[in-house]
Design a protein around this motif. Sequence first.
Motif, short mmCIF file in Angstrom:
data_model
loop_
_atom_site.label_atom_id
_atom_site.label_comp_id
_atom_site.label_asym_id
_atom_site.label_seq_id
_atom_site.Cartn_x
_atom_site.Cartn_y
_atom_site.Cartn_z
N ALA A 109 0.83 -1.20 0.00
CA ALA A 109 0.00 0.00 0.00
C ALA A 109 0.86 1.25 0.00
O ALA A 109 2.02 1.23 0.45
N THR A 110 0.30 2.32 -0.53
CA THR A 110 0.93 3.63 -0.44
C THR A 110 0.30 4.40 0.72
O THR A 110 -0.68 3.94 1.34
N ASP A 111 0.85 5.56 1.02
CA ASP A 111 0.27 6.39 2.08
C ASP A 111 -1.10 6.92 1.64
O ASP A 111 -1.57 6.63 0.53
N GLU A 112 -1.73 7.69 2.49
CA GLU A 112 -3.12 8.10 2.23
C GLU A 112 -3.28 8.98 1.00
O GLU A 112 -4.39 9.13 0.48
N LEU A 113 -2.17 9.55 0.53
CA LEU A 113 -2.23 10.39 -0.67
C LEU A 113 -1.66 9.70 -1.91
O LEU A 113 -1.74 10.24 -3.01
N GLY A 114 -1.05 8.53 -1.71
CA GLY A 114 -0.41 7.87 -2.84
C GLY A 114 0.95 8.43 -3.18
O GLY A 114 1.48 8.19 -4.27
N HIS A 115 1.54 9.14 -2.23
CA HIS A 115 2.84 9.78 -2.47
C HIS A 115 3.98 8.77 -2.41
O HIS A 115 4.86 8.76 -3.27
N LYS A 116 3.98 7.90 -1.38
CA LYS A 116 5.06 6.94 -1.21
C LYS A 116 4.53 5.56 -0.87
O LYS A 116 3.50 5.44 -0.19
N ALA A 117 5.22 4.54 -1.33
CA ALA A 117 4.91 3.17 -0.92
C ALA A 117 5.36 3.00 0.53
O ALA A 117 6.50 3.34 0.87
N VAL A 118 4.48 2.49 1.38
CA VAL A 118 4.79 2.40 2.81
C VAL A 118 4.67 0.99 3.36
O VAL A 118 5.38 0.63 4.31
N ASP A 119 3.78 0.16 2.84
CA ASP A 119 3.58 -1.20 3.35
C ASP A 119 4.06 -2.22 2.33
O ASP A 119 3.67 -2.16 1.16
N ASP A 120 4.88 -3.18 2.79
CA ASP A 120 5.37 -4.25 1.92
C ASP A 120 5.90 -3.71 0.60
O ASP A 120 5.48 -4.10 -0.49
N ARG A 121 6.85 -2.81 0.71
CA ARG A 121 7.41 -2.15 -0.47
C ARG A 121 8.05 -3.18 -1.42
O ARG A 121 8.70 -4.11 -0.98
N VAL A 122 7.85 -2.97 -2.72
CA VAL A 122 8.34 -3.90 -3.74
C VAL A 122 9.25 -3.14 -4.69
O VAL A 122 8.82 -2.21 -5.39
N SER A 123 10.52 -3.53 -4.72
CA SER A 123 11.48 -2.89 -5.61
C SER A 123 11.41 -3.51 -7.01
O SER A 123 10.77 -4.55 -7.22
N VAL A 124 12.11 -2.91 -7.94
CA VAL A 124 12.20 -3.47 -9.29
C VAL A 124 12.87 -4.84 -9.24
O VAL A 124 12.48 -5.76 -9.95
N ASN A 125 13.89 -4.99 -8.40
CA ASN A 125 14.53 -6.30 -8.24
C ASN A 125 13.54 -7.34 -7.76
O ASN A 125 13.58 -8.50 -8.20
N ASP A 126 12.63 -6.95 -6.87
CA ASP A 126 11.61 -7.89 -6.37
C ASP A 126 10.66 -8.30 -7.49
O ASP A 126 10.28 -9.47 -7.60
N LEU A 127 10.28 -7.33 -8.31
CA LEU A 127 9.41 -7.64 -9.46
C LEU A 127 10.08 -8.66 -10.38
O LEU A 127 9.47 -9.64 -10.81
N HIS A 128 11.35 -8.41 -10.68
CA HIS A 128 12.08 -9.31 -11.58
C HIS A 128 12.24 -10.70 -10.97
O HIS A 128 12.10 -11.71 -11.67
N ALA A 129 12.54 -10.76 -9.67
CA ALA A 129 12.67 -12.05 -9.01
C ALA A 129 11.37 -12.83 -9.10
O ALA A 129 11.37 -14.06 -9.30
N THR A 130 10.25 -12.13 -8.97
CA THR A 130 8.93 -12.78 -9.03
C THR A 130 8.62 -13.28 -10.43
O THR A 130 8.11 -14.40 -10.61
#
Length: 484
Positions: A427-448
Amino acid sequence: MSIAKIFAVPHPVYPTRRSFLRRAGCGFGMLACAGLMHEQGLLAAEAAINPLAARRPHFTPKARSIIWLFINGGPSHVDTWDYKPELEKRDGQELKGFDPNTGFFNGQVGPIMKSPFKFARHGQSGAWVSEIFPGMARHVDKMAFIHSCWTDSNNHSPALLKINTGFGRMGYPCVGSWATYGLGAETANLPAFVTMYDTLGRGLPKGYAQNWGAGFLPGIYQGTALKGQGSPIDNLQRSPEMNDQEQRAQLDLLARLSRKRPEESAEPEFTARIESFELAYRMQMAAPDALDVNKETETTQKLYGLDNPKCAHFAKQCLLARRLVERGVRFVQIYSGGEENEKSWDGHTNIKDNHSGFAAETDTPIAGLLEDLSSRGLLDSTLVIWGGEFGRLPLVQKGGTGRDHNPHAFTVWMAGAGVKGGVHHGATDELGHKAVDDRVSVNDLHATILHLLGLDHKRLTYRYNGRDFRLTDVAGEVVEGILA
């Protein structure tokens, strides 16, 4: 000489029975080792003969092929899939503590801006979807949404290279090339990796062919880009001065000459060039049929939106993607949008007009693709990915009603093989400014992605300049929460 005689009579090579058994044992061990290396596609000679030979994955894969719908330009997550009612409540207010260097245009960021689009819940999962995606909204229960993606660049070219290659600079292999290198090809008559870009003359994505390049991997693993205008592949038709037998004779002669010069045959680029000639020859028979969407029924063409001038260009590409994966193509990437700002999803001046226009081009074709894959049973073996290189800020960009780049948060969804439907990760914060919960990096996307193809991202390596490189560099964790 019989085994009994060898054992009974001293031999200059085997002076004793013990030495014979020792050498024989080593021989059996080498045979076993060769057999194991053959199973894993690690024999150098085998790779040199056919670098695209199908290889076994590290473990049982969920996905046989991938269709990556690349939403080029940085789609706004808060105007598409990441509903933030707080934006409306705080519309026009200043975002305290905001770093003005977050976006690309320093000093041009204004106050919080609400989304110009209405959101509604869809499917049994109740996913919030923007009104610009009425077609895709019908398929949210097939999708796994990752709302907490982030990257480390706010500029298109390095961000595009990052999401495609894992590095924000040139010279590295893209995901499709790594997948082809790790698994080989399932078909000998079509490329294993195909890319399609904008066909309306709006240009290539920034970074150009580097986005589907093989980097330091052998060139045979790079993507085959279908041209936007004219014949989709150059020289697909044989020269009228030459018949099939003459062309085959030329290729056979080239192969014989290469075998007489082993020092050149050992060069990866030389081997890749010869293999590309062979592939081009085979494609002359297979590709015209695969690329002919007119062979589809009128109902299927309408499902994708080929009857709609607004989306017919992207509809054709989505339909081609389905025709390619069902013929064994492993990796297909389709880019929506071109190079310049308003010619892609890069809505700096007017997010409403920009995203409405590109959504009208892509919504029906993507919805049709998901429905078609599902009805044919192909979605069980095909992973579909939707996403861009970064997101957009929840703030207005001065001088218009658009949004600047946001590397801190963006949404990617996946559907199909090995993915849970109707789930939301992070999830992002209440405004969608930053990813705050269970952040997923580009490396994580590629690993998946590699995991779903049956590849362990830590084991898929290539030695270059004295170092073992991998797609995920020294990072990356599989996003287990979206896996079925």
